[in-house]
Design a protein around this motif. Structure first.
Motif, PDB file in Angstrom:
ATOM      1  N   ILE A  94       0.851  -1.199   0.000  1.00 60.78           N
ATOM      2  CA  ILE A  94       0.000   0.000   0.000  1.00 60.78           C
ATOM      3  C   ILE A  94       0.883   1.244   0.000  1.00 60.78           C
ATOM      4  N   VAL A  95       0.507   2.214  -0.838  1.00 56.41           N
ATOM      5  CA  VAL A  95       1.188   3.518  -0.844  1.00 56.41           C
ATOM      6  C   VAL A  95       0.128   4.583  -0.567  1.00 56.41           C
ATOM      7  N   ARG A 123      -7.399   0.109 -16.288  1.00 58.91           N
ATOM      8  CA  ARG A 123      -6.616  -0.262 -15.094  1.00 58.91           C
ATOM      9  C   ARG A 123      -7.392  -0.102 -13.795  1.00 58.91           C
ATOM     10  N   LEU A 124      -8.108   1.025 -13.661  1.00 58.49           N
ATOM     11  CA  LEU A 124      -8.698   1.338 -12.354  1.00 58.49           C
ATOM     12  C   LEU A 124     -10.228   1.332 -12.344  1.00 58.49           C
ATOM     13  N   TYR A 164      -3.121   0.525  -3.877  1.00 58.34           N
ATOM     14  CA  TYR A 164      -2.552  -0.740  -3.402  1.00 58.34           C
ATOM     15  C   TYR A 164      -2.557  -1.777  -4.502  1.00 58.34           C
ATOM     16  N   GLY A 165      -1.749  -2.825  -4.281  1.00 66.94           N
ATOM     17  CA  GLY A 165      -1.628  -3.863  -5.299  1.00 66.94           C
ATOM     18  C   GLY A 165      -0.790  -5.013  -4.817  1.00 66.94           C
ATOM     19  N   PHE A 173       2.680   2.727  -9.116  1.00 69.79           N
ATOM     20  CA  PHE A 173       2.261   3.063 -10.489  1.00 69.79           C
ATOM     21  C   PHE A 173       0.782   3.459 -10.528  1.00 69.79           C
ATOM     22  N   LYS A 174      -0.022   2.848  -9.678  1.00 66.69           N
ATOM     23  CA  LYS A 174      -1.439   3.252  -9.635  1.00 66.69           C
ATOM     24  C   LYS A 174      -1.553   4.694  -9.138  1.00 66.69           C
TER      25      LYS A 174
END
Ligand SMILES: [Zn+2]
Length: 264
Positions: A94-95, A123-124, A164-165, A173-174
């Protein structure tokens, strides 16, 4: 080959530098975490610039937020990270940051949910805006609860963004996509307003996810993202302008004049 804990630590330091250099965090803002295993999370400490961290600034917590390892104090926003880890088994990193343009949308109460850029839709899906919650308290995560199961990037009302990913770079990158999208949307608004994609075109982008290998939990639903038809319907609903033909207008005027005895 599975990453070692050493590598995860280095990834957090590297991504911390990136978000600082990009101007997404000021002073000691932001936090980054990685899920190490079923019961441990590696996270940044409080009170340190994310661009100037050393390995000693990282601590290990359990999933209840209790410190297991590390000399520094855990971030007060760890509860938000733990909520996401608990709700999303597929999330390993998580960022959280305050990228200025995306945060501008969050502060203005404007969710950047318009269907404008194909890569954002693919992507989102879209980037929902969670209601404001006091940072450092459980209320911060409350507004996010409806969105965590389906969305990988969320704006936090009057606060910032969380992404997050599967690893810390994918989360980073998100965040980059969110900030880029917010910048493009802002420029489009300055240039007279964005042209929103139609429902049909957005549907094709959701279908294209498989082709691009994008695993996303959200599907197309009303208002997420907002499509051209939603904009037209909202405009029609909010407008009290009447659209009449010339003949209809003349008939209306004549009726009004007759009712007042001006015309017979
Ligand atoms: Zn924050």
């Amino acid at each position: 080959m599975a990453n070692t804990e050493q590598q995860y630590r280095q990834d957090i330091l590297d991504v911390g530098k990136l978000i600082y250099q990009k101007g997404w965090v000021a002073a000691n803002d932001g936090n980054i975490s990685v899920r190490l295993d079923e019961r441990r999370v590696l996270c940044t400490c409080t009170g340190v610039s994310k661009g100037m961290m050393t390995p000693a600034d990282l601590i290990v917590c359990d999933l209840e937020g209790n410190k297991i390892e590390g000399a520094r104090e855990r971030t007060t926003e760890i509860a938000m990270h733990l909520t996401i880890y608990q709700m999303r088994r597929d999330v390993s990193a998580i960022v959280h940051a305050h990228p200025p343009v995306a945060t501008g949308f969050a502060v203005a109460g404007r969710p950047p949910t318009l269907a404008l850029l194909p890569e954002v839709v693919v992507r989102l899906g879209c980037v929902p805006l969670a209601e404001y919650g006091l940072p450092g308290t459980p209320a911060l995560a409350d507004g996010m609860l409806p969105y965590i199961p389906k969305y990988d990037a969320i704006l936090l009302g009057n606060h910032g963004s969380v992404c997050y990913g599967e690893d810390v770079y994918k989360a980073f990158f998100k965040m980059e996509t969110v900030e880029h999208f917010a910048r493009v949307t802002l420029v489009a608004e300055l240039l007279g307003g964005p042209k929103v994609l139609s429902k049909h075109e957005v549907g094709k982008l959701f279908e294209a996810r498989e082709r691009y290998g994008v695993k996303s939990k959200n599907r197309m639903e009303p208002g997420r993202p907002v499509v051209a038809e939603d904009m037209e319907a909202a405009e029609a609903a909010s407008s009290d302008r009447l659209n009449l033909t010339r003949d209809e207008l003349i008939t209306l005027i004549e009726e009004a004049l007759r009712s007042r005895g001006v015309l017979t």
